[in-house]
Design a protein around this motif. Structure first.
Motif, mmCIF file in Angstrom:
data_model
loop_
_atom_site.group_PDB
_atom_site.id
_atom_site.type_symbol
_atom_site.label_atom_id
_atom_site.label_comp_id
_atom_site.label_asym_id
_atom_site.label_seq_id
_atom_site.Cartn_x
_atom_site.Cartn_y
_atom_site.Cartn_z
ATOM 1 N N ARG A 240 -5.355 -5.814 3.908
ATOM 2 C CA ARG A 240 -5.505 -5.205 5.023
ATOM 3 C C ARG A 240 -4.460 -5.367 6.123
ATOM 4 N NH1 ARG A 240 -11.950 -6.345 6.924
ATOM 5 N NH2 ARG A 240 -12.867 -5.553 4.973
ATOM 6 N N GLU A 241 -3.103 -4.992 5.390
ATOM 7 C CA GLU A 241 -1.993 -5.289 6.222
ATOM 8 C C GLU A 241 -0.854 -4.036 5.770
ATOM 9 O OE1 GLU A 241 0.593 -8.498 5.747
ATOM 10 O OE2 GLU A 241 -0.069 -8.874 3.791
ATOM 11 N N PRO A 505 -7.376 8.173 8.619
ATOM 12 C CA PRO A 505 -6.532 7.585 7.835
ATOM 13 C C PRO A 505 -5.282 6.955 8.259
ATOM 14 C CG PRO A 505 -6.009 9.916 8.300
ATOM 15 C CD PRO A 505 -7.379 9.430 9.199
ATOM 16 N N ILE A 506 -4.634 6.090 7.836
ATOM 17 C CA ILE A 506 -3.495 5.257 8.033
ATOM 18 C C ILE A 506 -2.458 5.943 7.410
ATOM 19 C CG2 ILE A 506 -2.000 3.289 7.863
ATOM 20 C CD1 ILE A 506 -4.256 1.556 8.115
ATOM 21 N N VAL A 507 -1.325 6.987 8.094
ATOM 22 C CA VAL A 507 -0.513 7.787 7.450
ATOM 23 C C VAL A 507 0.940 7.086 7.838
ATOM 24 C CG1 VAL A 507 0.546 9.934 7.524
ATOM 25 C CG2 VAL A 507 -1.767 9.810 7.979
ATOM 26 N N PHE A 518 -7.274 5.368 3.455
ATOM 27 C CA PHE A 518 -8.319 5.321 4.244
ATOM 28 C C PHE A 518 -8.682 3.811 4.160
ATOM 29 C CE2 PHE A 518 -7.994 9.459 2.832
ATOM 30 C CZ PHE A 518 -8.369 10.255 4.032
ATOM 31 N N PRO A 519 -8.691 3.001 5.408
ATOM 32 C CA PRO A 519 -8.588 1.536 5.173
ATOM 33 C C PRO A 519 -10.013 1.122 4.862
ATOM 34 C CG PRO A 519 -8.224 2.133 7.427
ATOM 35 C CD PRO A 519 -8.086 3.597 6.422
ATOM 36 N N ASP A 520 -10.900 1.834 5.142
ATOM 37 C CA ASP A 520 -12.380 1.459 5.446
ATOM 38 C C ASP A 520 -12.984 1.631 3.842
ATOM 39 O OD1 ASP A 520 -12.064 4.449 5.940
ATOM 40 O OD2 ASP A 520 -14.401 4.156 5.522
ATOM 41 N N VAL A 521 -12.264 1.994 2.948
ATOM 42 C CA VAL A 521 -12.461 2.234 1.615
ATOM 43 C C VAL A 521 -11.712 1.138 0.739
ATOM 44 C CG1 VAL A 521 -12.720 3.654 -0.625
ATOM 45 C CG2 VAL A 521 -13.207 4.759 1.724
ATOM 46 N N THR A 601 -0.753 1.613 -4.614
ATOM 47 C CA THR A 601 -0.345 3.206 -4.478
ATOM 48 C C THR A 601 -1.574 3.656 -3.608
ATOM 49 O OG1 THR A 601 0.694 3.709 -6.522
ATOM 50 C CG2 THR A 601 -0.303 5.646 -5.511
ATOM 51 N N ALA A 602 -0.908 4.627 -2.655
ATOM 52 C CA ALA A 602 -1.934 4.917 -1.761
ATOM 53 C C ALA A 602 -2.979 6.168 -2.097
ATOM 54 C CB ALA A 602 -1.155 5.763 -0.504
ATOM 55 N N ASP A 603 -3.888 6.183 -1.199
ATOM 56 C CA ASP A 603 -4.970 7.093 -1.578
ATOM 57 C C ASP A 603 -4.412 8.538 -2.035
ATOM 58 O OD1 ASP A 603 -7.233 5.260 -1.402
ATOM 59 O OD2 ASP A 603 -7.357 5.837 0.671
#
Length: 688
Positions: A240-241, A505-507, A518-521, A601-603
């Motif tokens: 989570r960072e 989302p975190i972009v 998407f940090p909640d997933v 790797t990002a979503d």
């Protein structure tokens, strides 16, 4: 022969007298300007007495600086480098005060703070005068190097006869940019190495991974693995960072992961030195290395080599300070001209940027080059140094701008200096010059479309965006797509769909590479999951004219590349049907497949559009020269190696990936017949 020797002695005496005379005049001028600095008694002295006093004071100051300054610096080597840089001015002032007290008249004095100013100015003027007189005198320069080498030899055992290797990284210099600079005569040292029947080096183009930036490239080059480094900055769901390659804690963690994966400390583990890098490469001697910045200082990780060579001359700190100020002025002048001429593309260059540029192009360069010189005179086996000056300027001025070309010319002079030092080192040296990536030009995504990638992603999710972004064509299209996907009316003023806060989302951006997470997933989301939660997001991104392609995971196909007009190509079919990747070149498919295999790797991986006609990309950051993704010169750095080494790649082969460069550099260290450096086993082979 004897006549030439006497001529050299006469020139040396002439230079010394000239420097003494200029220092004397400088002291007289300062005495007339500064109220707390005087060269005469309260009763007054004649002009002749004052001139003699100034001459004696200047001479005494020069002698004290030459004799005692190196001893003082040796005593202060345990002081952190930045503190030592400040102490240079104070100690210089102390030496001047002592020099004034040695003058027979005893009438000269200066307040402590005034002595610091006078000493700094005199050192700078003396250094500039000496440099101006000796700039064409190669013999004078060579003799100075001989003295430095002799000093080292008296304190160290004889060096080995096998060649050492110096790797100099010119950060961000692309293969074609280097050739263009050589053709324009900006880099005569490199031109001499490459040109004619007496050429000493060969030039090789290599291809970066998808993440074409220093963090991924240098980690792979120095430690043999850049696995799971998808970008310059990315979000890790497990911890989570946000990881950022140039953040000390992140750099230390990335280095630890690479060492764990390869089981090897790094390229420089055998009597190596790491200078100005993000990572240590396993070197014992380190200076300005980011991955050790978080460690508690100790004898083992304090960087010493190079600092003595730099600070032993008090004029160095003064000269660097003056060069720093000059560079700040140069940047302000260049940016002002760019605004006045309405140069496009252009980004903001105010705030702290002039100071950041001056640090990168002056301070970092001076300290790193001095450290490399010290390493060579100490006879170290392998040295790796990063010079970041060009990369910093090209981001804001453009990769082929006049501003960036001037930096390349200064970097070439640094290479010439390193080459000259190699002639006087206790062992032969082979100099390898390389880059970690190039830079691709182009205006920013925001300047072309009026909104950033983060705004576009939020609009595609149906989330609120700034009013200015809503008014853009892209923002309006994204909002309409959301309403259509949700089967909502498109009337003006209709309320926006607002999904739960948890799905925001975190972009993040790394040049022209964007990452949406998407940090909640807790896991990497699939295309099907993203479509279920945000039906318009992927089509909004994929169909935007500023986006080249997307990479997402698929429940059905494992991984897919998405493009405009509904293009959806499974990764295992990219070789036969590259789809939107075709414009990015033959190595794009493998680079994308490799990144897809990374756990972090990002979503959604977003690569900007690329125009092969002019080589331009659209940066998601405020940069008109960018790197980090695929497209153009950013993916094509260079490797300039001595002919004594075997070719980097065989006939008809291409060198691909930073890990491949690491294996080449390992091979060259073995060819130098130094300490045997084992070839790092590929991760796949170790797993087998």
């Amino acid at each position: 022969m004897r006549g030439g020797r006497w001529r050299r002695i006469a020139r040396q005496i002439g230079r010394s007298v000239a420097v003494w005379a200029v220092s004397t005049v400088t002291m007289l001028v300062l005495a007339g300007i500064l109220p707390d600095f005087q060269l005469q008694s309260p009763d007054g002295d004649s002009a002749t007495d004052i001139a003699v006093t100034a001459a004696l004071g200047a001479g005494a100051f020069g002698v004290l600086s030459a004799v005692f300054w190196p001893l003082l610096v040796r005593l202060l080597l345990l002081v952190p480098a930045l503190v030592l840089g400040l102490l240079v001015f104070v100690l210089n002032g102390v030496l001047l005060s002592v020099a004034l007290r040695l003058v027979p008249s005893g009438d000269s004095e200066a307040a402590p703070e005034t002595a610091v100013i006078v000493a700094a100015v005199m050192s700078a003027v003396a250094s500039a005068t000496g440099a101006a007189l000796a700039v064409r005198d190669d013999d004078a320069y060579r003799r100075r190097l001989y003295r430095l080498a002799d000093r080292r030899r008296r304190t160290l055992p004889p060096g080995p006869s096998s060649p050492g290797t110096v790797f100099v990284q010119l950060d961000g210099v692309g293969h074609d940019v280097l050739l263009a600079a050589v053709d324009k005569g900006l880099m005569p040292t490199v031109a001499r190495w490459l040109g004619g029947p007496r050429a000493s080096h060969r030039l090789t183009r290599w291809h970066t991974d998808w993440s074409s930036q220093t963090g991924a490239s240098q980690l792979g080059i120095l430690h043999g693995s850049n696995f799971d480094v998808p970008a310059f900055r990315w979000y890790e769901k497990a911890g989570r960072e946000v990881m950022v390659c140039n953040r000390p804690t992140s750099a230390a963690e990335l280095q630890r992961r690479a060492v764990d994966r390869t089981g090897d400390p790094g390229l420089l583990a055998a009597d190596g030195a790491s200078r100005g890098n993000l990572f240590s490469g396993g070197a014992d001697e380190q200076a300005l290395v980011l991955s050790i910045a978080t460690r508690r200082r100790s004898r083992e990780n304090r960087s010493r080599a190079g600092y003595f060579a730099y600070f032993s001359d008090p004029a160095n700190a003064v000269r660097t300070a003056l060069s720093f100020v000059a560079e700040v002025g140069r940047e302000i002048g260049q940016s002002t001209r760019a605004r006045a001429r309405k140069v496009r593309p252009r980004v903001g260059r105010g705030g702290l940027y002039p100071l950041i540029r001056a640090f990168a192009t002056v301070v970092e360069r001076d300290v790193v080059v001095a450290a490399v010189m010290g390493d060579m005179l100490a006879g170290r086996t392998a040295v790796y140094a990063d010079l970041v000056a060009y990369d910093e300027v090209a981001h804001h001025s453009g990769p082929r701008s006049g501003d960036a070309e001037k930096v390349l010319a200064r970097l070439d002079r640094s290479l010439a200096l390193i080459e000259n030092v190699a002639e006087h080192a206790p062992r032969p040296y082979r100099i390898v010059v390389l880059s970690d990536h190039g830079q691709s030009p182009g205006e920013t995504f925001r300047s072309r479309y009026g909104l950033g990638l983060g705004d576009l992603a939020r609009a595609g999710c149906g989330l609120p965006v700034p009013r200015r972004a809503r008014r853009t064509h892209s923002g309006a299209e994204a909002r309409a797509a959301v309403r259509a996907a949700l089967r909502r009316p498109v009337e003006e003023g209709a309320g926006q769909h607002r999904p739960p806060r948890r799905s925001e989302p975190i972009v993040l951006a790394s040049g022209n590479l964007g990452l949406v997470s998407f940090p909640d997933v807790p896991h990497r989301m699939t295309k099907e999951e993203i479509d279920a939660r945000h039906p318009a997001l992927l089509t909004t991104l994929a169909n935007h004219p500023g986006v080249g392609f997307l990479l997402v995971r698929s429940e059905r196909n494992g991984g897919v590349v998405l493009g405009a007009y509904g293009a959806e190509i499974p990764l295992d079919r990219l070789d036969e049907d590259p789809g939107p990747l075709e414009v990015f070149g033959p190595h794009a498919a493998d680079a994308v497949r490799r990144t897809h295999s990374f756990p972090n790797t990002a979503d959604i991986m977003v690569n900007s559009a690329y125009d092969p006609a002019d080589g331009e990309v659209l940066a998601f950051e405020e940069q008109i020269g960018s790197h980090g993704g695929l497209g153009g010169a950013q993916s094509e750095p260079f490797l300039l190696s001595p002919l004594a080494f075997s070719p980097a790649a065989g006939d008809g082969e291409e060198l691909v990936g930073a890990e491949g460069v690491h294996r080449v550099l390992r091979r060259w260290l073995r060819e130098s017949d130094g300490p045997q450096v084992p070839l790092t086993t590929a991760p796949e082979e170790r797993a087998a």
